[in-house]
Design a protein around this motif. Sequence first.
Motif, PDB file in Angstrom:
ATOM      1  N   PHE A 107       0.817  -1.218   0.000  1.00 46.90           N
ATOM      2  CA  PHE A 107       0.000   0.000   0.000  1.00 46.90           C
ATOM      3  C   PHE A 107       0.850   1.268   0.000  1.00 46.90           C
ATOM      4  CE2 PHE A 107      -2.357   3.312   2.298  1.00 46.90           C
ATOM      5  CZ  PHE A 107      -3.554   3.330   1.607  1.00 46.90           C
ATOM      6  N   TYR A 108       2.020   1.205   0.610  1.00 46.04           N
ATOM      7  CA  TYR A 108       2.844   2.396   0.797  1.00 46.04           C
ATOM      8  C   TYR A 108       3.860   2.632  -0.308  1.00 46.04           C
ATOM      9  CZ  TYR A 108       0.737   2.146   5.385  1.00 46.04           C
ATOM     10  OH  TYR A 108      -0.164   2.101   6.400  1.00 46.04           O
ATOM     11  N   GLY A 109       3.918   1.757  -1.303  1.00 48.77           N
ATOM     12  CA  GLY A 109       4.827   1.995  -2.416  1.00 48.77           C
ATOM     13  C   GLY A 109       5.717   0.799  -2.702  1.00 48.77           C
ATOM     14  N   THR A 110       6.759   1.060  -3.505  1.00 48.81           N
ATOM     15  CA  THR A 110       7.698   0.017  -3.909  1.00 48.81           C
ATOM     16  C   THR A 110       9.029   0.219  -3.194  1.00 48.81           C
ATOM     17  OG1 THR A 110       8.426   1.336  -5.802  1.00 48.81           O
ATOM     18  CG2 THR A 110       6.641  -0.228  -6.182  1.00 48.81           C
ATOM     19  N   ILE A 111       9.608  -0.870  -2.737  1.00 48.58           N
ATOM     20  CA  ILE A 111      10.906  -0.840  -2.057  1.00 48.58           C
ATOM     21  C   ILE A 111      11.854  -1.789  -2.786  1.00 48.58           C
ATOM     22  CG2 ILE A 111      12.168  -1.362   0.070  1.00 48.58           C
ATOM     23  CD1 ILE A 111      10.474   1.092   0.329  1.00 48.58           C
ATOM     24  N   VAL A 112      13.063  -1.309  -3.087  1.00 50.16           N
ATOM     25  CA  VAL A 112      14.083  -2.134  -3.723  1.00 50.16           C
ATOM     26  C   VAL A 112      15.358  -2.047  -2.895  1.00 50.16           C
ATOM     27  CG1 VAL A 112      15.496  -2.519  -5.774  1.00 50.16           C
ATOM     28  CG2 VAL A 112      13.132  -1.755  -6.027  1.00 50.16           C
ATOM     29  N   THR A 113      15.918  -3.196  -2.569  1.00 48.55           N
ATOM     30  CA  THR A 113      17.221  -3.258  -1.913  1.00 48.55           C
ATOM     31  C   THR A 113      18.192  -3.923  -2.882  1.00 48.55           C
ATOM     32  OG1 THR A 113      16.263  -3.392   0.306  1.00 48.55           O
ATOM     33  CG2 THR A 113      18.532  -4.138   0.044  1.00 48.55           C
ATOM     34  N   ALA A 114      19.314  -3.246  -3.152  1.00 49.83           N
ATOM     35  CA  ALA A 114      20.243  -3.727  -4.176  1.00 49.83           C
ATOM     36  C   ALA A 114      21.670  -3.370  -3.793  1.00 49.83           C
ATOM     37  CB  ALA A 114      19.882  -3.118  -5.532  1.00 49.83           C
ATOM     38  N   ARG A 115      22.619  -3.881  -4.582  1.00 52.76           N
ATOM     39  CA  ARG A 115      24.033  -3.542  -4.427  1.00 52.76           C
ATOM     40  C   ARG A 115      24.382  -2.407  -5.381  1.00 52.76           C
ATOM     41  NH1 ARG A 115      24.963  -6.201   0.286  1.00 52.76           N
ATOM     42  NH2 ARG A 115      24.705  -8.465   0.075  1.00 52.76           N
ATOM     43  N   ASP A 116      25.156  -1.448  -4.893  1.00 51.84           N
ATOM     44  CA  ASP A 116      25.640  -0.350  -5.717  1.00 51.84           C
ATOM     45  C   ASP A 116      27.143  -0.209  -5.538  1.00 51.84           C
ATOM     46  OD1 ASP A 116      23.431   0.481  -7.043  1.00 51.84           O
ATOM     47  OD2 ASP A 116      22.944   2.134  -5.704  1.00 51.84           O
ATOM     48  N   ASP A 117      27.786   0.353  -6.525  1.00 54.41           N
ATOM     49  CA  ASP A 117      29.220   0.630  -6.444  1.00 54.41           C
ATOM     50  C   ASP A 117      29.449   2.122  -6.343  1.00 54.41           C
ATOM     51  OD1 ASP A 117      30.229  -2.012  -6.596  1.00 54.41           O
ATOM     52  OD2 ASP A 117      29.837  -2.036  -8.756  1.00 54.41           O
ATOM     53  N   LEU A 118      30.121   2.537  -5.262  1.00 55.43           N
ATOM     54  CA  LEU A 118      30.575   3.910  -5.113  1.00 55.43           C
ATOM     55  C   LEU A 118      32.092   3.934  -5.218  1.00 55.43           C
ATOM     56  CD1 LEU A 118      28.364   5.132  -2.114  1.00 55.43           C
ATOM     57  CD2 LEU A 118      27.897   5.332  -4.551  1.00 55.43           C
ATOM     58  N   GLN A 119      32.654   5.129  -5.251  1.00 51.22           N
ATOM     59  CA  GLN A 119      34.107   5.229  -5.314  1.00 51.22           C
ATOM     60  C   GLN A 119      34.762   4.589  -4.101  1.00 51.22           C
ATOM     61  OE1 GLN A 119      34.014   9.594  -5.938  1.00 51.22           O
ATOM     62  NE2 GLN A 119      35.374   9.221  -7.680  1.00 51.22           N
ATOM     63  N   GLY A 120      34.086   4.693  -2.971  1.00 53.34           N
ATOM     64  CA  GLY A 120      34.659   4.151  -1.740  1.00 53.34           C
ATOM     65  C   GLY A 120      34.442   2.670  -1.562  1.00 53.34           C
ATOM     66  N   GLY A 121      33.695   2.028  -2.464  1.00 54.14           N
ATOM     67  CA  GLY A 121      33.450   0.597  -2.353  1.00 54.14           C
ATOM     68  C   GLY A 121      32.002   0.241  -2.637  1.00 54.14           C
ATOM     69  N   GLU A 122      31.648  -1.003  -2.331  1.00 54.56           N
ATOM     70  CA  GLU A 122      30.294  -1.485  -2.595  1.00 54.56           C
ATOM     71  C   GLU A 122      29.387  -1.165  -1.420  1.00 54.56           C
ATOM     72  OE1 GLU A 122      28.750  -5.549  -4.564  1.00 54.56           O
ATOM     73  OE2 GLU A 122      29.271  -5.759  -2.437  1.00 54.56           O
ATOM     74  N   VAL A 123      28.133  -0.794  -1.728  1.00 54.62           N
ATOM     75  CA  VAL A 123      27.155  -0.503  -0.682  1.00 54.62           C
ATOM     76  C   VAL A 123      25.878  -1.290  -0.933  1.00 54.62           C
ATOM     77  CG1 VAL A 123      27.995   1.832  -0.220  1.00 54.62           C
ATOM     78  CG2 VAL A 123      26.218   1.476  -1.954  1.00 54.62           C
ATOM     79  N   THR A 124      25.137  -1.541   0.142  1.00 58.56           N
ATOM     80  CA  THR A 124      23.766  -2.037   0.049  1.00 58.56           C
ATOM     81  C   THR A 124      22.856  -0.814   0.089  1.00 58.56           C
ATOM     82  OG1 THR A 124      24.340  -4.076   1.210  1.00 58.56           O
ATOM     83  CG2 THR A 124      22.008  -3.496   1.094  1.00 58.56           C
ATOM     84  N   ARG A 125      21.943  -0.732  -0.876  1.00 60.62           N
ATOM     85  CA  ARG A 125      21.086   0.448  -0.995  1.00 60.62           C
ATOM     86  C   ARG A 125      19.616   0.068  -0.902  1.00 60.62           C
ATOM     87  NH1 ARG A 125      18.418   1.415  -5.424  1.00 60.62           N
ATOM     88  NH2 ARG A 125      19.911   0.236  -6.682  1.00 60.62           N
ATOM     89  N   MET A 126      18.872   0.784  -0.084  1.00 59.33           N
ATOM     90  CA  MET A 126      17.419   0.670  -0.062  1.00 59.33           C
ATOM     91  C   MET A 126      16.843   1.940  -0.683  1.00 59.33           C
ATOM     92  SD  MET A 126      14.597   0.600   3.037  1.00 59.33           S
ATOM     93  CE  MET A 126      15.357  -0.714   3.966  1.00 59.33           C
ATOM     94  N   SER A 127      15.929   1.780  -1.635  1.00 61.89           N
ATOM     95  CA  SER A 127      15.375   2.954  -2.297  1.00 61.89           C
ATOM     96  C   SER A 127      13.885   2.797  -2.525  1.00 61.89           C
ATOM     97  CB  SER A 127      16.080   3.211  -3.632  1.00 61.89           C
ATOM     98  OG  SER A 127      15.932   2.101  -4.497  1.00 61.89           O
ATOM     99  N   HIS A 128      13.224   3.923  -2.555  1.00 60.71           N
ATOM    100  CA  HIS A 128      11.810   3.996  -2.904  1.00 60.71           C
ATOM    101  C   HIS A 128      11.734   4.871  -4.139  1.00 60.71           C
ATOM    102  CE1 HIS A 128       7.610   5.846  -2.037  1.00 60.71           C
ATOM    103  NE2 HIS A 128       7.519   4.841  -2.874  1.00 60.71           N
ATOM    104  N   GLY A 129      11.654   4.244  -5.310  1.00 59.58           N
ATOM    105  CA  GLY A 129      11.726   5.006  -6.540  1.00 59.58           C
ATOM    106  C   GLY A 129      13.100   5.631  -6.682  1.00 59.58           C
TER     107      GLY A 129
END
Length: 758
Positions: free
Chosen positions: A488-510
């Motif tokens: 009901f509150y929207g879409t949530i995606v958790t994924a891996r991203d690459d930044l200059q400082g290394g890999e991160v786990t990212r949670m995003s809503h759109g």
Amino acid sequence: MVLFTFGIFTSATLLFVVQPMVGKILLPKLGGAPNVWNTCMLFFQATLLAGYLAAHLLAKYCSLRVQVVGFVGILCLAIFTLPFAVGEEWIASLLGGANPSTWMLSVLVARVAPAFFALSVTSPLLQRWFAESGHPDGKDPYFLYSASNIGSILSLLLYPVLIEVVWGVQTQTVYWQVGFAVFMLIATACGIASWLGKDRIEETSAVETAQLTESAAITWNRRGLWVLLSMIPSSLMLGVTTYVSTDVSSMPMIWIVPLTLYLLTFVLAFAKRQLISSYWTGRISALLILTITVTWVTGANDPPIVIVPLHLLMFFSVTLFCHQRLAAHRPDASHLTEFYLWMSIGGVLGGLFNALIAPNLFVTIFEYPLAMLVASHLRETRPEDGSQENNSLFRIVRFGAIIFALALGLDALMTSATGNSMLASIGTVLPLASEQLKTLICFGIPACLVLHQLENRTLFTTGLAAILAISVWQDATDSDVIARGRNFYGTIVTARDDLQGGEVTRMSHGNTVHGWQWTDAEKRLIPLTYYGENSGIGQLIAAQQAEKKSIRVGAIGLGGGTLAATLRPTDSMIYYEINPQVADHAEEHFTYLSDARQRGAVADVRLGDARLVLEAESHSNQAGDYDILVVDAFSSDSIPVHLMTQECLNIYRQHLTDDGVLAFHITNRFLDLEPVLGQLADHNDLQSMIYRNYPESGDAINGETGETVSFWVLLSKDKSDLRMDLTDAKLQPVRFNRESRLWTDDYTNILSVFQIRF
């Protein structure tokens, strides 16, 4: 004719003022989630259907006199349910754990439905009365539908720029009740005029009366076409609203634009003179659908100033050709109410699919491209008059698109061989990141092949379906995506991203990041994004910890649980989170909460709308006594205004210690909330400071440290309660205008704080 036009115009104006007004009453109770609007729209469409059904039954089975008396009776019953209000018993049921969709629909049915239903009966019934009034234009009264939609458009545009600015919502409901009473008088006058006109027809022209009541039977195929041509625009309107506000640019009140365009197409389609044929609007729509499909599968959402108008233009063209075909297939006046009934059924089905079925069927906003796919197959592939059209322009477009796709492919080969990209040097011309450019190459050539089949509706639609199918398969097999969720509150995606400082786990809503965390075990305890050690909240917590052996923090909005990284073994933090899926993702895919607990700190999560939960805790003597209360309830780029009103501030203060601090996160591309909080603090004799932090790199995001631009407003009884370095250049007094109107539950004005920055 003037009387009937004014009556229909007035009813439509009242009808569409109800929608934002009721939304303003109800949305704060449910956290401002995008699907709240979709559910509201579903209710309004369903009630509209009920009104059209009642109008059809009255027109078909009742005499004109009975129709007039019956309709006036419905209006009289409806006025006793006004003004609109949500009592304490409804709030109690929501606190008791009621399903938000069910709760909202229950409130709408009980408090809003009677008046909305009465107004919904108006347009088809008054048009039918006009047809029977003896007026020369009564043989084809559909032009009055344009007056209805002009009234709807006017009310939608006036609400945010005038009505909401001048009056609080309670005053709005009172004035609306007065307007409803005035409309009752107009409707009664229309009934009397039609009654007298009917008598004249019966005395002077029995032949015309017979012609009005007898016509060819309507086939089920024709009814099915009415439903389909109504369903697609309805679904597409909700789809484009959700997609644009979530994945592209969550500009406040963005929903007004698609709804206004939707109504405008009715005005144009049912006008006596057509400016462009449905054949050409369908053809233009096909080109735009293909373009939007490519941007959708490639994730090309930048720059919003280009992408958003492109989506809206596609929506407008598709809706216009659907409504043009509806107008072309309208029956004579004797079947007018049935025609509107089936149109309404189509609208409800579209809303039902988007609001209730799609969120449980898809983990992404796939209903949006799906509606485009069906629309591409509804267009006409030959002009209505059978004449030959000049296709030279479209041949040039197809040829240019193929050359463009080949150029992308050649550039990809050159990049692979030499490491240098020709297109990289003109990146300012192509607003696409490098990864998006590579994806575009994969889909560009197939899109050109689909474009080549523009005149073959079946092959064109099949090609679009193939592109979407490949995209869905690509998303399903994306190794970077850890988990997806939608409710009901929207879409949530958790994924891996690459930044200059290394890999991160990212949670995003759109397009809004709810949290990052380094995957490196040695760095995962470092708070990132808006909560880094250089941010306002990072500095505040560090300053409090330097002087207190333990601190107690309340946080509205969980995200990935980043703030838990700041906790010592003696500290505690209680999160208030409205979306259960956010809590699931934070617990399962981030370690901030579990790491804090392993250190001995308290890091708990309480589900529900923060304001309602905090208020319930106050009433049950379970106030938190927090040293810091953090308000960070972002949903895309909009913040629930019900968390920034005078009434809510009173609740917050019940949960703070005497020297406690309120910390509001107001980083936002479209809303400047600093003056609102400054006015709120001044009205309550509180000190207000703002801490602006910009990454050292000068960009919105520092890829090395994982910190982002952040603005935090801090409210306290005294500046010394912050325990921060008051000489820090980043810490400044909040700017505000004492003459501005204080935000309350009754009055908020989003338009007054709208601006675009970074």
